[in-house]
Design an enzyme around this catalytic site. Structure first.
Site, PDB file in Angstrom:
ATOM      1  CB  SER A  29      -1.054  -0.111   1.203  1.00 22.86           C
ATOM      2  OG  SER A  29      -0.034  -0.018   2.412  1.00 22.86           O
TER       3      SER A  29
ATOM      4  CG  ASP B 202      -4.927   5.066   7.072  1.00 27.64           C
ATOM      5  OD1 ASP B 202      -3.789   4.412   7.621  1.00 27.64           O
ATOM      6  OD2 ASP B 202      -5.254   4.053   6.224  1.00 27.64           O
TER       7      ASP B 202
ATOM      8  CG  HIS C 281      -1.216   3.401   4.455  1.00 29.32           C
ATOM      9  ND1 HIS C 281      -2.885   3.128   4.924  1.00 29.32           N
ATOM     10  CD2 HIS C 281      -0.207   2.616   4.713  1.00 29.32           C
ATOM     11  CE1 HIS C 281      -2.867   1.929   4.874  1.00 29.32           C
ATOM     12  NE2 HIS C 281      -1.322   1.874   4.541  1.00 29.32           N
TER      13      HIS C 281
END
Ligand code: NAG
Ligand code: NAG
Ligand code: NAG
Ligand code: NAG
Ligand code: NAG
Length: 361
Positions: free
Chosen positions: A39, A326, A329
């Protein structure tokens, strides 16, 4: 008359461009960037999957040009984008799954990264493009280029391009109970890292065999300090076990890279260590303007990390002073600082050479 003179000018331009672009330099392609991982690097592949690990909704991308939720796991630009900028590429390479046709003449590369992916195929299985599958897609891409410009030119192009990889963070998270798959926890942390390193070795070799020579390898972050793991500690402190796994993984990965360089002709790399970079950033947080280093900007509950950031969440108003966007991340601000270090920094954050030195070779 006017129309034909316009045509004439366009005609000259086309011929001029043809001479400059194709006769002068043959069919050689400009070095590009081929991106594999999870990600931190995904620019939208997961949008094309039926998966829970998907962020193509507001407020993700709130600081991206146009506020667009592209599928990047962050508030704006991510590491991939800063790498592309620093390499002087015209654009961040597009997600592989978004490409219906591969035009080699215009390519800045391809991005295969997929949120949730790990070194082990079992990590978040079925919810992401496994790392091994990403390599199959890279292989298919190389073959597509071969069809257009021939094998010799293709290998020249791939060998001059940057292979950017960040894989392992999710395997570490799964071992610590974060993720959508379970693993057999009968191994010790050392045995688990052994398994990760012995699994990633042949995969890196595959990429080398497909022509990859200039590797930018991004190690594991301080996973224990992610809000999602801090929130599970009664004290709110970083999870020491997860951080130990990250450190061990980075140490073993760095020595694997040294081995690859001594055993495979032409293998060059720059290893960026986001763990030490995070520690440095944490220590110098005030200098960098980071006043919130624990709580996620978007999310709810303890440390904003027990209820995930979702389409109805109104995120914090100042994203440049937060380390975490978040529960898992970083913010755009951190991605920028990290890539500055990767390009211009030195040991222990980036070695044996930095990314700038790699690109100059
Ligand atoms: C790329 O450019 C070459 C040379 O002009 C041309 O022959 C080829 O058709 C172009 N390929 C694509 C996919 O546009
Ligand atoms: C790439 O794909 C070809 C088949 O198209 C296969 O023979 C080869 O083993 C693959 N290479 C790698 C490194 O996966
Ligand atoms: C956000 O935080 C940074 C760093 O603390 C500060 O310099 C900046 O002025 C803040 N921005 C806003 C809009 O409050
Ligand atoms: C979305 O986040 C809000 C907090 O921002 C929370 O109240 C709500 O329950 C969440 N929705 C879901 C479906 O988790
Ligand atoms: C926590 O998340 C909420 C949104 O749910 C946000 O408004 C708030 O600013 C966040 N707290 C911090 C310290 O970032």
């Amino acid at each position: 008359m006017v129309a034909s003179s316009v045509h004439c000018h366009v005609g000259y331009l086309v011929i001029l461009c043809f001479l400059l672009c194709f006769c002068g330099f043959g069919h050689a392609l400009y070095p590009a960037m081929y991106v594999l991982g999870a990600s931190q690097l995904d620019v939208g592949n997961n949008n094309y999957l039926a998966t829970l690990i998907k962020v193509n909704f507001h407020p993700y991308g709130i600081d991206f040009p146009g506020g667009e939720a592209t599928g990047r796991f962050g508030n704006g630009n991510i590491i991939t984008d800063y790498l592309a900028k620093n390499f002087g590429l015209e654009a961040s390479p597009k997600p592989y799954l978004s490409l219906s046709f591969f035009n080699t003449n215009k390519t800045t590369g391809v991005n295969f990264a997929s949120g949730g992916a790990g070194i082990l195929d079992s990590t978040n299985k079925g919810l992401c493009i496994a790392f091994s599958k990403q390599i199959d897609y890279f292989n298919a891409t190389v073959e597509a280029i071969v069809k257009q410009i021939g094998r010799g030119e293709t290998y020249k192009h791939i060998s001059k391009s940057f292979i950017v990889i960040n894989i392992g963070n999710n395997d570490i998270l799964v071992y610590n109970g974060v993720g959508f798959s379970s693993i057999e926890l009968n191994g010790t942390p050392e045995q688990y890292v052994d398994q990760l390193i012995s699994s990633v070795q042949p995969l890196l070799k595959d990429i080398y065999n497909l022509g990859g020579r200039k590797f930018v390898i991004i190690g594991a972050g301080a996973q224990g300090c992610l809000p999602i793991l801090r929130a599970r500690q009664a004290t709110g402190d970083c999870n020491g076990d997860a951080n130990y796994l990250s450190r061990l993984f980075n140490k073993r990965l760095a020595s694997l890279l040294r081995d690859l360089q001594s055993n495979f002709i032409g293998f060059q790399y720059s290893f960026f260590n986001p763990y030490t970079a995070f520690v440095e950033l944490y220590i110098n947080r005030r200098k960098n303007g980071f006043t919130e280093v624990k709580v996620a900007c978007c999310g709810a509950g303890n440390l904003n990390a027990t209820i995930p950031c979702n389409a109805t969440t109104i995120p914090c108003s100042n994203r440049t002073n937060h380390v975490f966007w978040d529960s898992v991340h970083n913010t755009e601000a951190v991605a920028r600082v990290f890539m500055n270090i990767a390009f211009r920094g030195s040991y222990p954050h980036v070695y044996p050479i930095n990314v700038k030195q790699l690109s100059d070779q």
